[in-house]
Design a protein around this motif. Sequence first.
Motif, PDB file in Angstrom:
ATOM      1  N   LYS A 129      -7.030  59.223 -54.106  1.00  0.00           N
ATOM      2  CA  LYS A 129      -7.292  60.562 -53.596  1.00  0.00           C
ATOM      3  C   LYS A 129      -8.544  61.056 -54.310  1.00  0.00           C
ATOM      4  O   LYS A 129      -8.585  61.109 -55.541  1.00  0.00           O
ATOM      5  N   PHE A 130      -9.607  61.371 -53.553  1.00  0.00           N
ATOM      6  CA  PHE A 130     -10.856  61.761 -54.202  1.00  0.00           C
ATOM      7  C   PHE A 130     -11.669  62.703 -53.333  1.00  0.00           C
ATOM      8  O   PHE A 130     -11.452  62.819 -52.130  1.00  0.00           O
ATOM      9  N   GLN A 131     -12.606  63.380 -53.978  1.00  0.00           N
ATOM     10  CA  GLN A 131     -13.565  64.244 -53.303  1.00  0.00           C
ATOM     11  C   GLN A 131     -14.960  63.904 -53.793  1.00  0.00           C
ATOM     12  O   GLN A 131     -15.135  63.455 -54.926  1.00  0.00           O
ATOM     13  N   CYS A 132     -15.943  64.120 -52.938  1.00  0.00           N
ATOM     14  CA  CYS A 132     -17.330  63.880 -53.322  1.00  0.00           C
ATOM     15  C   CYS A 132     -18.238  64.840 -52.568  1.00  0.00           C
ATOM     16  O   CYS A 132     -18.102  64.995 -51.353  1.00  0.00           O
ATOM     17  N   GLU A 133     -19.117  65.496 -53.283  1.00  0.00           N
ATOM     18  CA  GLU A 133     -20.183  66.297 -52.682  1.00  0.00           C
ATOM     19  C   GLU A 133     -21.504  65.684 -53.115  1.00  0.00           C
ATOM     20  O   GLU A 133     -21.684  65.339 -54.281  1.00  0.00           O
ATOM     21  N   PHE A 134     -22.416  65.531 -52.166  1.00  0.00           N
ATOM     22  CA  PHE A 134     -23.682  64.873 -52.462  1.00  0.00           C
ATOM     23  C   PHE A 134     -24.813  65.594 -51.748  1.00  0.00           C
ATOM     24  O   PHE A 134     -24.655  66.027 -50.598  1.00  0.00           O
TER      25      PHE A 134
END
Length: 415
Positions: free
Chosen positions: A304-309
């Motif tokens: 379970k993960f989140q990423c903003e780029f």
Amino acid sequence: MKRNLLRLSCLTLTLLLLTGCGSAGAAPKSLTADLNTHTPDLRPITEAQAGALAAFALDLLRENWTGENVLLSPLSVLSALGMTANGAGGETLAQMESVLGLPAEELNAALAAWAAGLPQEKDCRVDLANSLWLRDDGSFTADPDFLQTVTDWYGAGVFPSKFDSEAVKDINGWVSGSTHGMIPEIIREIPDEAVLYLINALALEAEWERIYKDTQVHENRIFTTEDGREQSVTLMYSDEGFYLEDARAQGFLKPYKGGRWAFAALLPEEGMKLEDYAAALTGKRLYEILSGVQETLVETAIPKFQCEFAAELSDSLKSLGMTDAFDWATADFAAMGSSPNGPLYISRVLHKTYISVDEKGTKAGAATAVEMPAGGAGPDLRTPPRVYLDRPFLYILVDLETSLPVFIGAVTTME
């Protein structure tokens, strides 16, 4: 029973700027009805074309990866720059074609063929939209042939606008609607020099083919970074039937309803840095891995993960060889239209993405802006292979029918 839903949205915004002042006015209306749209003759994407587009995806990834989590949407970037390339000429066009991987006409056809077959079912739906927004105060006159080309091949809507505060609302409203509300805003104001926006929006919503049960979701598991740090993570476990293998990596596909789209993951062998693996991976090899899936049982775990780029892609594209487009003295976009303020050139290419993966599904979004001012070996099948994504990994949202990487990213940390 929980319903896992993949929600992906991608937005590509191409912004053309001219020096000079704009004027305010009323909201735009579409000019698409005034164009005689022609239905192009579409042919399936070839293996060579898919390999070329995969190579662009990897080039983009490598140029923008600093070792942290990263997420890009090469297909959306290709769509916006593909539209832009139809207005380029001379060495500017040659360099764009070299970087994008295909001649402009061939890229038009490949993207149109891919778009024509997108699924529209309730449990697996992909929506693609393109639009052009033109300043109508006389500071830019679009070439009719250019408008016809992007309308025919990209289905682009064409909107004249005064580029005032209402235009900001109109553009953001189109963006929000085209991305199912996942990207509610892309611009806050329009520079006085702006004369044209070319926008691509891509949104995907799909359920897992085999959904996770509560008993398959486990908290307080360990994700180990490349520098040995242990981070707490929630892992989602399942047995899947599609195994991916490379010389120094293994992975799997987790399909979505209908079987055409999937979450693909590649985990380098122990001791190999993810960045080193990605650096050695070619577009041709990535295509072979994704298209050469082995139908065998594989034990998997997805964190379970989140990423903003966010990145400004100009330097990346220049590094890949697309230099003339960013220099007012050499850029040739005359086929796009004309302006009394001077020739067009690209000043910035902005790209933003977001993804969230959890036990209920995935949400992701991306935005790209291009500014153009004027002037100046096989597994042991007796024991199912195990691929637990509990250390840095590469992931791809892939269209299995064409093996095209629509989204590509890397996870190196859970923080």
